[in-house]
Design an enzyme around this catalytic site. Structure first.
Site, PDB file in Angstrom:
ATOM      1  N   GLU A  39      -6.977  71.057  14.274  1.00 37.25           N
ATOM      2  CA  GLU A  39      -7.219  69.896  13.428  1.00 37.25           C
ATOM      3  C   GLU A  39      -8.502  70.130  12.641  1.00 37.25           C
ATOM      4  O   GLU A  39      -9.488  70.571  13.227  1.00 37.25           O
ATOM      5  CB  GLU A  39      -7.369  68.628  14.262  1.00 37.25           C
ATOM      6  CG  GLU A  39      -7.464  67.403  13.375  1.00 37.25           C
ATOM      7  CD  GLU A  39      -7.573  66.085  14.148  1.00 37.25           C
ATOM      8  OE1 GLU A  39      -7.667  66.111  15.387  1.00 37.25           O
ATOM      9  OE2 GLU A  39      -7.568  65.052  13.483  1.00 37.25           O
ATOM     10  N   GLY A  98     -16.413  67.011  20.031  1.00 33.62           N
ATOM     11  CA  GLY A  98     -16.354  66.640  21.433  1.00 33.62           C
ATOM     12  C   GLY A  98     -15.131  67.231  22.115  1.00 33.62           C
ATOM     13  O   GLY A  98     -15.246  67.933  23.110  1.00 33.62           O
ATOM     14  N   ALA A  99     -13.960  66.964  21.538  1.00 37.79           N
ATOM     15  CA  ALA A  99     -12.732  67.397  22.188  1.00 37.79           C
ATOM     16  C   ALA A  99     -11.554  67.245  21.240  1.00 37.79           C
ATOM     17  O   ALA A  99     -11.697  66.691  20.161  1.00 37.79           O
ATOM     18  CB  ALA A  99     -12.474  66.556  23.447  1.00 37.79           C
ATOM     19  N   MET A 100     -10.393  67.758  21.668  1.00 31.86           N
ATOM     20  CA  MET A 100      -9.214  67.748  20.810  1.00 31.86           C
ATOM     21  C   MET A 100      -7.960  67.437  21.618  1.00 31.86           C
ATOM     22  O   MET A 100      -7.735  68.029  22.677  1.00 31.86           O
ATOM     23  CB  MET A 100      -9.101  69.120  20.125  1.00 31.86           C
ATOM     24  CG  MET A 100      -7.910  69.256  19.212  1.00 31.86           C
ATOM     25  SD  MET A 100      -8.009  68.079  17.829  1.00 31.86           S
ATOM     26  CE  MET A 100      -6.269  67.767  17.580  1.00 31.86           C
ATOM     27  N   GLU A 101      -7.158  66.539  21.063  1.00 31.24           N
ATOM     28  CA  GLU A 101      -6.024  65.952  21.793  1.00 31.24           C
ATOM     29  C   GLU A 101      -4.730  66.744  21.736  1.00 31.24           C
ATOM     30  O   GLU A 101      -3.648  66.163  21.868  1.00 31.24           O
ATOM     31  CB  GLU A 101      -5.769  64.545  21.237  1.00 31.24           C
ATOM     32  CG  GLU A 101      -5.190  64.491  19.801  1.00 31.24           C
ATOM     33  CD  GLU A 101      -6.220  64.322  18.680  1.00 31.24           C
ATOM     34  OE1 GLU A 101      -7.404  64.657  18.909  1.00 31.24           O
ATOM     35  OE2 GLU A 101      -5.831  63.873  17.589  1.00 31.24           O
ATOM     36  N   ASN A 102      -4.763  68.072  21.565  1.00 28.12           N
ATOM     37  CA  ASN A 102      -3.533  68.876  21.500  1.00 28.12           C
ATOM     38  C   ASN A 102      -2.531  68.416  22.553  1.00 28.12           C
ATOM     39  O   ASN A 102      -2.893  68.191  23.697  1.00 28.12           O
ATOM     40  CB  ASN A 102      -3.861  70.344  21.759  1.00 28.12           C
ATOM     41  CG  ASN A 102      -5.104  70.781  21.036  1.00 28.12           C
ATOM     42  OD1 ASN A 102      -5.164  70.707  19.827  1.00 28.12           O
ATOM     43  ND2 ASN A 102      -6.126  71.183  21.785  1.00 28.12           N
ATOM     44  N   HIS A 126     -10.455  58.868  25.344  1.00 25.52           N
ATOM     45  CA  HIS A 126     -10.116  58.962  23.922  1.00 25.52           C
ATOM     46  C   HIS A 126      -8.990  59.983  23.691  1.00 25.52           C
ATOM     47  O   HIS A 126      -7.981  59.667  23.054  1.00 25.52           O
ATOM     48  CB  HIS A 126     -11.364  59.343  23.126  1.00 25.52           C
ATOM     49  CG  HIS A 126     -11.146  59.467  21.652  1.00 25.52           C
ATOM     50  ND1 HIS A 126     -11.433  58.445  20.775  1.00 25.52           N
ATOM     51  CD2 HIS A 126     -10.656  60.481  20.895  1.00 25.52           C
ATOM     52  CE1 HIS A 126     -11.131  58.837  19.544  1.00 25.52           C
ATOM     53  NE2 HIS A 126     -10.668  60.065  19.585  1.00 25.52           N
ATOM     54  N   GLU A 127      -9.165  61.176  24.229  1.00 24.60           N
ATOM     55  CA  GLU A 127      -8.150  62.216  23.990  1.00 24.60           C
ATOM     56  C   GLU A 127      -6.837  61.844  24.669  1.00 24.60           C
ATOM     57  O   GLU A 127      -5.764  62.058  24.107  1.00 24.60           O
ATOM     58  CB  GLU A 127      -8.644  63.584  24.479  1.00 24.60           C
ATOM     59  CG  GLU A 127      -9.990  64.041  23.915  1.00 24.60           C
ATOM     60  CD  GLU A 127     -10.150  63.889  22.409  1.00 24.60           C
ATOM     61  OE1 GLU A 127      -9.127  63.983  21.704  1.00 24.60           O
ATOM     62  OE2 GLU A 127     -11.283  63.647  21.935  1.00 24.60           O
ATOM     63  N   HIS A 135      -4.932  59.326  22.619  1.00 24.43           N
ATOM     64  CA  HIS A 135      -4.285  59.913  21.443  1.00 24.43           C
ATOM     65  C   HIS A 135      -2.832  60.297  21.715  1.00 24.43           C
ATOM     66  O   HIS A 135      -2.050  60.446  20.773  1.00 24.43           O
ATOM     67  CB  HIS A 135      -5.024  61.188  21.017  1.00 24.43           C
ATOM     68  CG  HIS A 135      -6.093  60.979  19.974  1.00 24.43           C
ATOM     69  ND1 HIS A 135      -5.900  60.207  18.845  1.00 24.43           N
ATOM     70  CD2 HIS A 135      -7.352  61.468  19.877  1.00 24.43           C
ATOM     71  CE1 HIS A 135      -7.006  60.237  18.099  1.00 24.43           C
ATOM     72  NE2 HIS A 135      -7.907  60.986  18.707  1.00 24.43           N
TER      73      HIS A 135
HETATM   74  N1  ARG Z   1      -9.086  64.601  16.848  1.00 18.59           N
HETATM   75  C1  ARG Z   1     -10.290  64.961  17.522  1.00 18.59           C
HETATM   76  C2  ARG Z   1     -10.792  63.711  18.215  1.00 18.59           C
HETATM   77  O1  ARG Z   1     -10.982  62.704  17.639  1.00 18.59           O
HETATM   78  C3  ARG Z   1     -11.351  65.488  16.638  1.00 18.59           C
HETATM   79  C4  ARG Z   1     -10.988  66.674  15.829  1.00 18.59           C
HETATM   80  C5  ARG Z   1     -12.023  66.974  14.841  1.00 18.59           C
HETATM   81  N2  ARG Z   1     -11.671  68.031  14.005  1.00 18.59           N
HETATM   82  C6  ARG Z   1     -12.389  68.397  12.937  1.00 18.59           C
HETATM   83  N3  ARG Z   1     -11.983  69.368  12.231  1.00 18.59           N
HETATM   84  N4  ARG Z   1     -13.468  67.800  12.559  1.00 18.59           N
HETATM   85  O2  ARG Z   1     -10.926  63.646  19.365  1.00 18.59           O
HETATM   86 ZN    ZN Z   2      -9.884  61.153  18.111  1.00 25.03          ZN
END
Ligand code: ARG
Ligand code: ZN
Length: 864
Positions: free
Chosen positions: A123, A262-266, A298-299, A302
């Site tokens: 993302e 912080g983190a990513m919701e894959n 949060h993740e 998502h």
């Molecule tokens: N979706 C992620 C979150 O909110 C954040 C990803 C951010 N990515 C970026 N390219 N800035 O937890």
């Molecule tokens: Zn998010």
């Protein structure tokens, strides 16, 4: 930068549906540090009648071959960051093989090596750094992924369920994964590494057992239980409050050291910055514990708001982020203190978001124009986005809001949709008209409200006249629908039931036009009005209450938040008065008395008491001025704090001594430590052997919250103890980089004029690493955001330090560079000398030959 190189902006109004759909993708990764081979097989279906080209996105890829239905295909051309394929049949299997180099990828976007493990961040548009693809969120495909790597990478992970694994020749092995849910490319993830794993299970309310796994670097297992507990709490809370159950049979979280956010919701495989996972009492503060719980939540949240229903295009980012921040805020508030969480959220709004909204990067929560999408993961999209959802929640009430959520999922599960679709579901489910309300999505800037009160003694009628003014930087904005919550207090502090002419009036006033009057009758004395209770809308209310009224509100308002808010107003007025009248820079007796009373009664919420004892931050105070009076804000705050410390020294000592911290992470222990910390903050300003003793003891505690309270108190007070305590900390913690980040942040806060040199020396510290965003933010981010006096030095050396760093980061990690640039964005708000020195740094960046799109967009806007 030459005109031809100027990066192109993309516009919301230009949205076009994709020409092809990808029904399915088969991906194979043959992992090697410098040459990873990626083979993709796309099952394509033409969506348009015409014979349009298929335009795939791709950056930094070496193309090896293209096939269609198994045969070599040559009708394509490589263009700038694109692969254009012509004359494809309406249905086909397109095979692409390309190479990438994870080891040299320092942007931390796409596939990269992080501390010996392969991981991905896709993302918003990182997938195009992995393979050629329709890298846009409205192309949803099912993914089958095969990972091949050396056996030293014991865990080979991707989204969904593991179908197969096994040994290969030459010390290699493989794993195959399948994700049954269709998803856009930004939710793809791959991880290969050697980890310790914490496993657990969660049984959903329909009785399904979910396998949970947390992957961390070897040796870090003792720091994982809190994150796992947080995950299980999140899963349970989402079932209870939102009636949402997890969908796959497995949920994995991987912690990595190099991560931009912080983190990513894959889907099914979250990737986290290790600082948002790892914690124990010795290494993490109570605040870290809270952050971890909230980000894990949060993740997880998502999975429904983002993954099951995703965004049609990136302009709609707030569809998932605003909503998911709202959900994580509610999660934290339901599990912990609602008031404290609200205070934290509003601080973010009033400082960072309001200043973004007033500056050159101001954008609506649904931006209309973007050069680099990574620049729009902002406090506006996230936090103001959450405030917009919260306002809908206030207007609809919990029950109808939940009906709206249910309708949203009924209509859009499995789709990529827009913010309009979300609001339509809310409005249709509740029968509440949100037409005017929707302007919040398209108007940037912070609305200002001017409130006038009138009390007619004879009739016992109280009237509020509310005028809505457009934001100063957005003069063409039209009136918004603002839910304006109030409370009226009688002289005894009782809450008055609101009514007019025999009819009850809701405490949430619907402000919809430029000027509106709201009357309340049946009163026997002039009430005190608590305005914008709980910060019911992201607005500025121009100064309204008198000091006496604020003291009344502080004492009696039903909302803890509003009591804190009144307290902040009191401090802000005192600072402003002292600035306009420097001869009289002493805090008033009523304020000191109010603080004394707070310290005296230790029955209520101690964490709230701690908040009430804090002076507003530099940023909060700065927001009050058109031209920020840097030096006076610093010196007056400093004087006030010393006055408080000196007047109430004994009270702080008594309070500190009376507080028993049982060393657990229970809410009461956390609150106790919060109050102890603020006591130390003030006490460190006084030179006294007994106090030095207290500080030394706290610094030797086995609880990081206590340790850090002592260290930050001595550093901020420029207390002579700081040198020795910082040295001790370094030698004690050098083996733990996450803990050393706290030390770097403390170093960055030092008051002396040699602060800049100290920071430059720390660039050589064995733990420091320019390519690690955590390190850079800990040291230079803390400096530029919190060491106000040194960063804003008149000689410009603070700005130069940041400018130098940005030039370096521009080449290593543009995303991180762009975040670090933020303090320069408000250069126009400083005095002539400072603003021209900041501007000079921006101009320096503008001249760079290889200026990244990320920095270009912000620098260009800032200099316009
Ligand atoms: N979706 C992620 C979150 O909110 C954040 C990803 C951010 N990515 C970026 N390219 N800035 O937890
Ligand atoms: Zn998010």
């Amino acid at each position: 930068m030459t005109a031809s190189k100027k990066p192109q902006a993309h516009y919301l109004k230009d949205y076009q549906a994709p020409v092809f759909s990808v029904e399915h993708i088969d991906l194979t990764f043959d992992l090697a540090p410098l040459k990873t081979q990626v083979s993709s097989l796309l099952t394509l279906k033409r969506l348009t009648a015409e014979n349009d080209d298929l335009v795939l996105d791709g950056i930094d890829l070496t193309l090896l071959s293209v096939t269609v239905d198994g045969h070599a295909y040559t009708d394509f051309r490589e263009a700038d960051e694109q692969l254009i394929i012509s004359n494809l049949p309406s249905q086909c299997r397109l095979g692409i093989v390309n190479e990438i180099s994870p080891q040299t990828n320092t942007s931390l976007e796409g596939l990269y090596l992080s501390g010996g493990a392969y991981c991905t961040q896709c993302e918003a548009q990182g997938f195009r750094k992995i393979t050629y693809y329709l890298d846009r969120p409205d192309v949803l495909a099912s993914f089958d992924v095969t990972i091949i790597a050396d056996t030293q990478f014991t865990h080979l992970l991707s989204n969904g369920n593991k179908l197969d694994e096994g040994k290969l020749d030459n010390g290699r092995h493989f794993a195959k994964w399948q994700d049954p849910f269709k998803k856009p490319s930004y939710l793809f993830a791959l991880v290969a590494g050697d980890f310790d794993v914490l496993e657990d299970t969660f049984v959903t309310h329909s009785g399904r057992s979910i396998d949970l796994a947390l992957f961390v670097d070897k040796g870090n297992l003792p720091k994982t239980p809190h994150a796992m507990t947080s995950l299980k709490k999140s899963m349970q809370w989402d079932e209870e409050r939102f009636n949402l159950e997890y969908d796959l049979d497995i949920y994995m979280i991987v912690a990595v050291d190099f991560f931009n956010m912080g983190a990513m919701e894959n889907k099914g495989l979250n990737i986290f910055n290790s600082k948002c996972v790892l914690a124990n009492q010795e290494t993490a503060t109570d605040k870290d514990y809270h952050t971890i719980e909230s980000i894990v939540g949060h993740e997880y949240f998502h999975n429904w708001t983002g993954n099951r229903v995703t965004c049609r295009d990136w302009f709609q980012l707030s569809l998932k982020e605003g909503l998911t921040v709202f959900r994580d805020q509610e999660f934290s508030s339901d599990l912990g203190s609602r008031a404290l969480n609200r205070i934290d959220a509003v601080k973010v709004m009033r400082t960072h978001q309001f200043s973004e909204d007033a500056g050159p990067m101001a954008h609506p929560i649904r931006p209309e124009q973007v050069i680099e999408m990574n620049n729009f993961y902002t406090v506006t999209v996230y936090d103001k986005g959450a405030e917009v959802i919260r306002m809908m929640h206030t207007l609809l009430g919990e029950e109808k809001f939940q009906q709206g959520m249910t309708l949203y999922f009924e209509r859009h599960d499995g789709q990529a949709v827009t913010c309009d679709d979300f609001v339509a579901a809310m409005s249709d489910a509740s029968n509440i008209d949100l037409k005017q309300f929707k302007r919040w999505y398209s108007q940037a800037g912070t609305p200002r409200l001017v409130v006038k009160q009138d009390y007619n003694e004879e009739l016992g009628v109280f009237t509020l006249n509310i005028e809505q003014l457009a934001p100063l930087n957005q003069p063409n904005n039209t009136e918004l629908h603002i839910p304006f919550a109030i409370e009226l207090l009688d002289p005894q502090g009782e809450s008055i039931t609101l009514g007019f002419q025999g009819k009850p009036v809701s405490h949430v006033l619907n402000v919809t036009s430029k000027q509106q009057c709201f009357s309340f009758d049946g009163l026997t004395a002039k009430p005190v009005a608590v305005l914008l209770e709980d910060f019911s809308a992201p607005c500025i209310v121009e100064k309204y209450n008198t000091e006496t009224e604020l003291l009344h509100i502080m004492q009696f308002a039903r909302s803890d938040f509003s009591r804190w808010d009144a307290q902040q107003q009191l401090f802000i007025s005192a600072v402003k008065e002292a600035i306009s009248n420097p001869a009289d820079n002493t805090l008033s007796v009523p304020i000191i008395t109010a603080l004394q009373n707070l310290l005296g009664k230790r029955d209520g919420d101690l964490a709230l008491t701690a908040e009430l004892l804090k002076l507003p931050s530099f940023d909060t105070l700065a927001a009050e001025f058109d031209v920020i009076p840097v030096d006076t804000i610093i010196s007056i705050t400093e004087q006030f704090e010393r006055q408080i410390a000196e007047h109430l020294c004994n009270e702080f000592l008594d309070c500190y001594a009376s507080l028993i911290d049982d060393g657990t992470v229970s809410a009461s222990a956390v609150a106790t430590r919060a109050l102890k910390s603020i006591c130390l903050h003030y006490l460190a300003k006084i030179t006294d052997p007994a106090i030095a003793n207290l500080l030394n003891n706290a610094a030797a505690s086995s609880n990081m919250t206590n340790v850090l309270a002592a260290l930050s108190a001595v550093v901020k007070a420029d207390n002579p103890l700081s040198v020795e305590l910082l040295e001790q900390f370094d030698s004690h913690w050098r083996h733990d980089v996450l803990v050393m980040d706290k030390w770097f942040a403390l170093q960055a806060m030092q008051c002396g004029d040699d602060a800049i040199d100290k920071i430059k020396n720390l660039y050589e510290h064995p733990c420091f690493d320019f390519s690690n965003p955590n390190r850079v933010r800990a040291l230079v981010g803390s400096f530029s955001h919190f060491n106000t006096a040194q960063f804003h030095r008149k000689d410009g050396l603070g700005y130069q330090l940041l400018g130098d760093l940005l030039i370096k980061l521009n080449a290593i990690n543009p995303q991180n560079a762009s975040r670090m640039l933020t303090p320069f964005m408000s250069w126009r708000r400083y005095d002539e000398q400072r603003s021209s020195a900041m501007k000079a740094q921006l101009q320096r960046l503008a001249l760079l030959d290889d200026l990244s799109d990320d920095l270009f967009e912000k620098v260009d806007k800032a200099l316009q």
